[in-house]
Enzyme design. Structure first.
Site, PDB file in Angstrom:
ATOM      1  N   ARG A 110       4.839 -42.291 -16.575  1.00  0.00           N
ATOM      2  CA  ARG A 110       5.065 -41.177 -15.626  1.00  0.00           C
ATOM      3  C   ARG A 110       5.948 -41.611 -14.619  1.00  0.00           C
ATOM      4  O   ARG A 110       6.245 -42.886 -14.324  1.00  0.00           O
ATOM      5  CB  ARG A 110       3.676 -40.852 -15.276  1.00  0.00           C
ATOM      6  CG  ARG A 110       3.024 -41.750 -14.304  1.00  0.00           C
ATOM      7  CD  ARG A 110       1.807 -40.916 -13.229  1.00  0.00           C
ATOM      8  NE  ARG A 110       0.952 -41.804 -12.676  1.00  0.00           N
ATOM      9  CZ  ARG A 110       1.224 -42.491 -11.328  1.00  0.00           C
ATOM     10  NH1 ARG A 110       2.534 -42.163 -10.831  1.00  0.00           N
ATOM     11  NH2 ARG A 110       0.500 -43.125 -10.843  1.00  0.00           N
ATOM     12  N   ASP A 212       3.357 -49.684  -0.545  1.00  0.00           N
ATOM     13  CA  ASP A 212       3.347 -48.481  -1.157  1.00  0.00           C
ATOM     14  C   ASP A 212       4.520 -47.501  -0.690  1.00  0.00           C
ATOM     15  O   ASP A 212       5.430 -47.902  -0.269  1.00  0.00           O
ATOM     16  CB  ASP A 212       2.101 -47.831  -0.878  1.00  0.00           C
ATOM     17  CG  ASP A 212       1.531 -47.005  -2.476  1.00  0.00           C
ATOM     18  OD1 ASP A 212       2.476 -46.073  -2.603  1.00  0.00           O
ATOM     19  OD2 ASP A 212       0.314 -47.199  -2.827  1.00  0.00           O
TER      20      ASP A 212
END
Length: 308
Positions: A110, A212
């Site tokens: 994804r 992140d």
């Protein structure tokens, strides 16, 4: 040697009424004075109206990794199978139009992190969803008037931390997989959308948490969530760690500047498989907002729709 800065405590406020499974990709929309963000695993898009502090949510048919606002007032979303345009009219279901389909090189992939550049292109990275496989099948794709192109950069396990300098001539990327823990710089040509060679900029193995999602402030400093460590790190344009801010949840995922003067910093988070000692489990998956004392930059809008 691990270089650490003692984390500071900055006042924060709870901004969301829900708890996301994997909250990600906060984007401030200047025109509507609202924050949009996603719950990847929950397959939802959220909107927080700043004036009323009211939250609305819409369901989408696939996991959505990242979003951008468009000049048409819609949301551009990179999901599992491609790029989509979302009209967020009456909740709880978004009106979804497919704009492009991606040909993943491997099963169970994804889109993950991404954003627009200053010229209105949408950039997004892909990943194999099972991080335990540590598959470097991820790549960076571009969506613009020429459709979906890529991967233009390859070899990522969990691409993250995409951001651009205020001048637009430097791009940042990270890989948050435990075997990588790097933040890289690339020269970036906004005219043709080309990326220069990958240059290691920060080794996150020397700092708390995995790298992140990220944002760049008006001074060119790079802010990145240290997932697992419950910290938010600010690096100078030269890669020096300026400060670390302690957060109440262990897994912050991405930050974004917003608010009327772009002086608020929104932070999404995810829910770990088990509560982490020393953190407030009731805030896992929450959206927080704090005021770090710096100003952000307006998030560019997607403007380069393919001609049908």
């Amino acid at each position: 040697m691990r270089h650490r800065v003692n984390p500071t405590s900055t006042p924060w406020h709870l901004a969301s009424t829900t708890r996301d499974t994997v909250g990600e990709c906060p984007v401030w929309h200047v025109a509507t004075q609202a924050l949009f963000w996603v719950d990847i695993e929950g397959q939802r898009i959220h909107r927080l109206d700043w004036a009323s502090r009211q939250q609305a949510s819409w369901s989408v048919p696939e996991r959505v990794g990242c979003i951008a606002m468009s000049t048409r007032g819609t949301v551009i979303a990179a999901m599992e199978s491609g790029i989509f345009e979302l009209a967020l009219t009456d909740a709880p279901t978004a009106q979804v139009t497919r704009l492009a389909t991606v040909a993943h090189p491997q099963a169970n992939m994804r889109f993950n992190d991404g954003r627009c550049d200053a010229q209105g292109r949408f950039w997004a990275g892909t990943m194999v969803q099972d991080m335990r496989l540590a598959s470097p099948a991820g790549g960076i794709y571009c969506f613009d008037e020429n459709g979906l192109r890529g991967p233009l950069l390859q070899g990522y396990i969990t691409p993250n931390g995409m951001a651009f300098s205020p001048e637009g001539n430097t791009a940042y990327l990270s890989d948050s997989h435990p075997t990588r823990l790097k933040i890289w710089q690339h020269s970036f040509n906004g005219t043709d959308g080309s990326w220069g060679p990958q240059v290691e900029w920060v080794n996150m193995a020397e700092h708390p948490g995995r790298p992140d999602g990220a944002a760049v402030d008006a001074d060119g400093c790079y802010w990145i969530c240290g997932i697992d460590a419950g910290q938010l790190h600010q690096f100078s344009p030269q890669g020096e760690l300026l400060q670390s801010i302690a957060l109440p949840m262990s897994k912050p995922t991405k930050c974004a500047f917003g608010g009327p003067e772009l002086r608020h910093l929104f932070v999404t988070s995810l829910q770990p498989a088990a509560p982490t000692q020393g953190f407030d489990a009731s805030l896992d998956g929450a959206l927080l907002v704090l005021e770090p004392g710096v100003q952000g930059l307006p998030e560019p809008l997607f403007s380069r729709f393919p001609v049908r």
